[in-house]
Design an enzyme around this catalytic site. Structure first.
Site, PDB file in Angstrom:
ATOM      1  N   LEU A  55       0.827  -1.221   0.000  1.00  0.00           N
ATOM      2  CA  LEU A  55       0.000   0.000   0.000  1.00  0.00           C
ATOM      3  C   LEU A  55       0.862   1.273   0.000  1.00  0.00           C
ATOM      4  O   LEU A  55       0.881   2.030  -0.975  1.00  0.00           O
ATOM      5  CB  LEU A  55      -0.916  -0.007   1.235  1.00  0.00           C
ATOM      6  CG  LEU A  55      -1.736   1.267   1.461  1.00  0.00           C
ATOM      7  CD1 LEU A  55      -2.783   1.446   0.373  1.00  0.00           C
ATOM      8  CD2 LEU A  55      -2.406   1.215   2.832  1.00  0.00           C
ATOM      9  N   LYS A 104      10.354   1.783   6.025  1.00  0.00           N
ATOM     10  CA  LYS A 104       9.348   1.423   5.015  1.00  0.00           C
ATOM     11  C   LYS A 104       9.054  -0.072   5.062  1.00  0.00           C
ATOM     12  O   LYS A 104       9.979  -0.891   5.019  1.00  0.00           O
ATOM     13  CB  LYS A 104       9.813   1.836   3.617  1.00  0.00           C
ATOM     14  CG  LYS A 104       9.735   3.340   3.414  1.00  0.00           C
ATOM     15  CD  LYS A 104      10.032   3.724   1.965  1.00  0.00           C
ATOM     16  CE  LYS A 104       9.863   5.222   1.781  1.00  0.00           C
ATOM     17  NZ  LYS A 104      10.292   5.658   0.452  1.00  0.00           N
ATOM     18  N   SER A 143       0.374  -2.203   7.242  1.00  0.00           N
ATOM     19  CA  SER A 143      -0.408  -1.143   7.887  1.00  0.00           C
ATOM     20  C   SER A 143      -1.776  -1.601   8.379  1.00  0.00           C
ATOM     21  O   SER A 143      -2.583  -2.121   7.619  1.00  0.00           O
ATOM     22  CB  SER A 143      -0.612   0.020   6.923  1.00  0.00           C
ATOM     23  OG  SER A 143      -1.438   0.996   7.525  1.00  0.00           O
ATOM     24  N   LYS A 144      -2.027  -1.327   9.652  1.00  0.00           N
ATOM     25  CA  LYS A 144      -3.351  -1.615  10.222  1.00  0.00           C
ATOM     26  C   LYS A 144      -4.365  -0.579   9.755  1.00  0.00           C
ATOM     27  O   LYS A 144      -5.558  -0.729   9.980  1.00  0.00           O
ATOM     28  CB  LYS A 144      -3.264  -1.606  11.753  1.00  0.00           C
ATOM     29  CG  LYS A 144      -2.382  -2.709  12.303  1.00  0.00           C
ATOM     30  CD  LYS A 144      -2.301  -2.636  13.813  1.00  0.00           C
ATOM     31  CE  LYS A 144      -1.245  -3.608  14.320  1.00  0.00           C
ATOM     32  NZ  LYS A 144      -0.973  -3.441  15.753  1.00  0.00           N
TER      33      LYS A 144
HETATM   34  C1  G6P Z   1       3.703   0.161   6.061  1.00  0.00           C
HETATM   35  C2  G6P Z   1       4.627   1.369   6.053  1.00  0.00           C
HETATM   36  C3  G6P Z   1       5.380   1.465   7.354  1.00  0.00           C
HETATM   37  C4  G6P Z   1       4.406   1.430   8.517  1.00  0.00           C
HETATM   38  C5  G6P Z   1       3.598   0.141   8.490  1.00  0.00           C
HETATM   39  C6  G6P Z   1       2.583   0.051   9.624  1.00  0.00           C
HETATM   40  O1  G6P Z   1       4.440  -0.991   5.928  1.00  0.00           O
HETATM   41  O2  G6P Z   1       5.544   1.281   4.979  1.00  0.00           O
HETATM   42  O3  G6P Z   1       6.113   2.672   7.361  1.00  0.00           O
HETATM   43  O4  G6P Z   1       5.078   1.531   9.757  1.00  0.00           O
HETATM   44  O5  G6P Z   1       2.912   0.079   7.263  1.00  0.00           O
HETATM   45  O6  G6P Z   1       1.589   1.026   9.418  1.00  0.00           O
HETATM   46  P1  G6P Z   1       0.477   1.408  10.470  1.00  0.00           P
HETATM   47  O7  G6P Z   1      -0.496   2.238   9.663  1.00  0.00           O
HETATM   48  O8  G6P Z   1      -0.160   0.123  10.955  1.00  0.00           O
HETATM   49  O9  G6P Z   1       1.121   2.143  11.572  1.00  0.00           O
HETATM   50 MG    MG Z   2       5.696   0.327   0.846  1.00  0.00          MG
END
Ligand code: G6P
Ligand code: MG
Length: 216
Positions: A9, A44, A117-118
């Protein structure tokens, strides 16, 4: 032989890295830690708690907090991050993404999201593209994060595609490694970084068409 697309994403569908950076930088500053953009690159694809651990280690503060305190810090970061996303809309889709998703739909190629990412469902909703995806892997269900292949294998399974017939799209090195370890074809998307191990690298999704992946 049914093909399927698996997308990261952040950095592939939309550029949220800048918002993660602002929120982590502010949190780190309050802890007396200074992070820069080069350090942000290393976050990332890394989960929220793992990112916090990396920042604390970077600032030599890894032993200063209990788990409950770290959870509160991660929550504070996420609250700021979510506020920064308030105005996110279809205009924030990265170039070429919408067109590619439309082409996938026209060709009946299922798509899934493999993101740590949540916040992924909320972000996709705001971008107006949630309906293009058959499944979003819930990062809470994972034993290991990227570069482990687990998230990519789960994403392919969720859309009933064998990993060898799935094409993964990633902007981070850890993601490319996970895609390859899953036995999938890896497309790296980055203007600035060289993504080693990618089967194909482009600067932007505008350079891609669904047709080119039909017979690989
Ligand atoms: C993706 C991003 C990261 C981020 C992770 C968790 O992998 O590239 O930078 O820390 O998602 O995202 P969240 O929205 O759950 O904090
Ligand atoms: Mg990415």
């Amino acid at each position: 032989m049914k093909k399927g697309f698996v997308f990261d994403l952040d950095g592939v569908i939309t550029d949220t890295a800048k918002f993660h950076y602002i929120a982590w930088k502010d949190l780190a500053k309050n802890l007396g830690i200074t992070i820069d953009e080069a350090f942000n690159e290393t976050l990332k694809g890394i989960s929220r708690m793992d990112s916090l651990d990396k920042i604390l280690t970077y600032g030599n503060r890894e032993n200063d907090f209990t788990l409950a305190e770290k959870e509160a810090l991660a929550q504070t970061k996420n609250d700021e991050y979510v506020k920064l996303l308030a105005d996110l809309s279809a205009e924030d889709l990265l170039p070429g993404v919408h067109d590619f998703l439309v082409q996938a739909k026209e060709n009946n190629i299922p798509c899934a999201i493999a993101s740590a990412s949540k916040n992924a469902p909320m972000i996709l909703e705001k971008l107006g593209v949630l309906d293009f995806f058959g499944h979003i892997v819930d990062p809470e269900t994972l034993k290991k994060g990227k570069p482990d292949p687990e998230i990519f294998v789960k994403a392919a399974e969720s859309i009933n595609v064998e990993p060898k017939d799935a094409i993964g799209f990633e902007d981070a090195q850890a993601g490319i490694e996970g895609i390859k370890a899953a036995g999938m074809y890896a497309v790296g998307i980055s203007e600035t970084e060289t993504l080693s191990g990618a089967d194909l690298q482009v600067a932007s999704m505008t350079e891609l068409s669904v047709e080119q992946f039909m017979h690989i």
